[in-house]
Design a protein around this motif. Structure first.
Motif, short mmCIF file in Angstrom:
data_model
loop_
_atom_site.label_atom_id
_atom_site.label_comp_id
_atom_site.label_asym_id
_atom_site.label_seq_id
_atom_site.Cartn_x
_atom_site.Cartn_y
_atom_site.Cartn_z
N GLU A 166 0.81 -1.23 0.00
CA GLU A 166 0.00 0.00 0.00
C GLU A 166 0.84 1.28 0.00
OE1 GLU A 166 -3.02 -0.01 3.00
OE2 GLU A 166 -3.61 -2.08 2.60
N SER A 167 2.15 1.16 0.05
CA SER A 167 2.99 2.36 0.09
C SER A 167 2.95 3.15 -1.21
CB SER A 167 4.44 1.99 0.43
OG SER A 167 4.97 1.08 -0.52
N HIS A 168 2.57 2.49 -2.31
CA HIS A 168 2.48 3.21 -3.58
C HIS A 168 1.47 4.35 -3.51
CE1 HIS A 168 -0.76 0.32 -3.60
NE2 HIS A 168 -1.22 0.73 -4.76
N ARG A 169 0.46 4.20 -2.63
CA ARG A 169 -0.54 5.27 -2.47
C ARG A 169 0.08 6.50 -1.82
NH1 ARG A 169 -5.48 1.97 0.39
NH2 ARG A 169 -5.59 0.16 -1.03
N ASP A 170 0.85 6.28 -0.75
CA ASP A 170 1.49 7.40 -0.05
C ASP A 170 2.44 8.15 -0.98
OD1 ASP A 170 0.68 6.67 2.90
OD2 ASP A 170 1.48 4.83 2.04
N ILE A 171 3.22 7.38 -1.75
CA ILE A 171 4.20 8.00 -2.64
C ILE A 171 3.49 8.78 -3.75
CG2 ILE A 171 6.09 7.57 -4.25
CD1 ILE A 171 6.76 7.17 -1.25
N ALA A 172 2.40 8.22 -4.28
CA ALA A 172 1.65 8.91 -5.33
C ALA A 172 1.16 10.27 -4.84
CB ALA A 172 0.47 8.06 -5.77
N ARG A 173 0.65 10.33 -3.61
CA ARG A 173 0.15 11.60 -3.09
C ARG A 173 1.28 12.62 -2.92
NH1 ARG A 173 -3.68 7.96 -0.51
NH2 ARG A 173 -2.24 7.52 1.20
N SER A 174 2.42 12.17 -2.44
CA SER A 174 3.55 13.09 -2.26
C SER A 174 4.06 13.58 -3.61
CB SER A 174 4.67 12.40 -1.49
OG SER A 174 4.28 12.14 -0.16
N ALA A 262 -5.35 6.61 -5.33
CA ALA A 262 -4.54 7.23 -4.26
C ALA A 262 -4.79 8.73 -4.20
CB ALA A 262 -3.07 6.95 -4.49
N LEU A 263 -5.04 9.34 -5.36
CA LEU A 263 -5.21 10.79 -5.42
C LEU A 263 -6.67 11.21 -5.30
CD1 LEU A 263 -2.73 11.61 -8.34
CD2 LEU A 263 -2.30 11.54 -5.88
N GLY A 264 -7.58 10.24 -5.17
CA GLY A 264 -9.00 10.56 -5.05
C GLY A 264 -9.61 11.02 -6.36
N LEU A 265 -9.06 10.55 -7.49
CA LEU A 265 -9.60 10.93 -8.80
C LEU A 265 -10.59 9.88 -9.26
CD1 LEU A 265 -6.30 12.05 -10.59
CD2 LEU A 265 -8.03 13.50 -9.50
N PHE A 266 -11.83 10.25 -9.35
CA PHE A 266 -12.89 9.32 -9.78
C PHE A 266 -13.74 9.99 -10.84
CE2 PHE A 266 -11.93 6.56 -6.31
CZ PHE A 266 -11.64 7.39 -5.23
N ASP A 267 -14.30 9.18 -11.74
CA ASP A 267 -15.21 9.73 -12.75
C ASP A 267 -16.55 10.08 -12.09
OD1 ASP A 267 -13.37 9.52 -14.69
OD2 ASP A 267 -14.19 7.71 -15.61
#
Length: 267
Positions: A166-174, A262-267
């Motif tokens: 799940e660390s890919h989510r944290d890195i994506a946000r940063s 991770a960034l909260g981007l949804f259609d």
């Protein structure tokens, strides 16, 4: 999650969702053991060590260069792997591997090798002589996937790469906060140091196993506490183009979906 794909059906929807959620998926029998054996024979030759004489294993790590010999190219380009690349990155969005990359061969040793810190593989800015200034950005410029190829059997004591689910989510946000310029490896290490503790996963498996990882997955090496050397390669899967995070949802790859979520981007 382990994939068993004897019928050639590729990744299941559950396995793709595991990749999106956890940041990696394990592909068993991604390339033949005979191919791993042939590649490992070349690597043993280049280590200068005798596989039958542990007294010659005098260094905890021997780093070998790029390899484009036939067994390495064959290992990276099996139909099984190509199917998985299509499913995670998208058809026509990645480049076939022409070389396997470098090999940190880890020999059994109690020594601290000094290279076991948590990190993300950066993918551009190579012209800077200070590797800590090399960079990654939210579009994952220069890298479609992180790949871990096991060329020897790797058990829990054989220096398996440590993965941080799940660390890919944290890195994506940063990275998103940093814009197109992204962050340097030095800055990413600071981000990683601030992550909340979580259970680790280990990249274990028989020779021929490949771990397919999101390019932002945090991972780390560890010393070899076993009795046999570990042979593993960590090449990138190169993209034909950068991630497009604003595609229509149906056109997004699994890698892009993971970053979007991770960034909260949804259609």
């Amino acid at each position: 999650m382990t994939i068993n794909d004897d019928d050639g059906s590729g990744l299941s929807s559950a396995e793709i969702e595991h990749f999106i959620d956890q940041g990696f998926v394990r592909l068993d029998s991604a390339f033949p053991r005979t191919t791993a054996d042939a590649a490992r024979a070349i690597l043993w030759r280049d280590t200068g060590c005798d596989p039958d004489d542990p007294t010659t294993w005098i260094h905890p790590v021997v780093r070998l260069g790029m390899y484009s010999d036939k067994p390495f190219v064959e290992a990276a380009n099996t139909p099984r792997l190509h199917r998985a690349f299509d499913q995670l990155v998208g058809e026509g969005r990645w480049l076939p591997c022409g070389a396997m990359g470098t090999f940190p061969v880890r020999f059994p040793s109690p020594e601290d090798t000094g290279d076991t810190g948590w990190h993300v593989d950066v993918s551009f800015g190579w012209d800077d002589p200070d590797f800590m200034n090399w960079r990654a950005n939210v579009s994952s410029k220069g890298r479609a996937l992180l790949l871990l190829f096991l060329f020897s059997d790797v058990g829990p004591d054989d220096a398996p790469t440590r993965l941080l689910p799940e660390s890919h989510r944290d890195i994506a946000r940063s990275l998103a906060e940093a814009g197109d310029a992204g962050l340097t490896l030095r800055e990413l290490v600071e981000v990683i140091e601030d992550l909340q503790p979580r259970p680790q996963a280990m990249a274990t498996g028989p020779a021929g196993t490949v771990y397919l990882c999101h390019p932002f997955l945090v991972h780390a090496a560890q010393p070899n506490r076993g009795t046999t050397p570990r042979f593993m390669a960590q090449p990138p899967l190169l993209p034909r183009s950068e991630q497009q995070l604003l595609r229509n949802e149906g056109a997004c790859s699994a890698v892009e979906r993971a970053t979007r979520l991770a960034l909260g981007l949804f259609d």
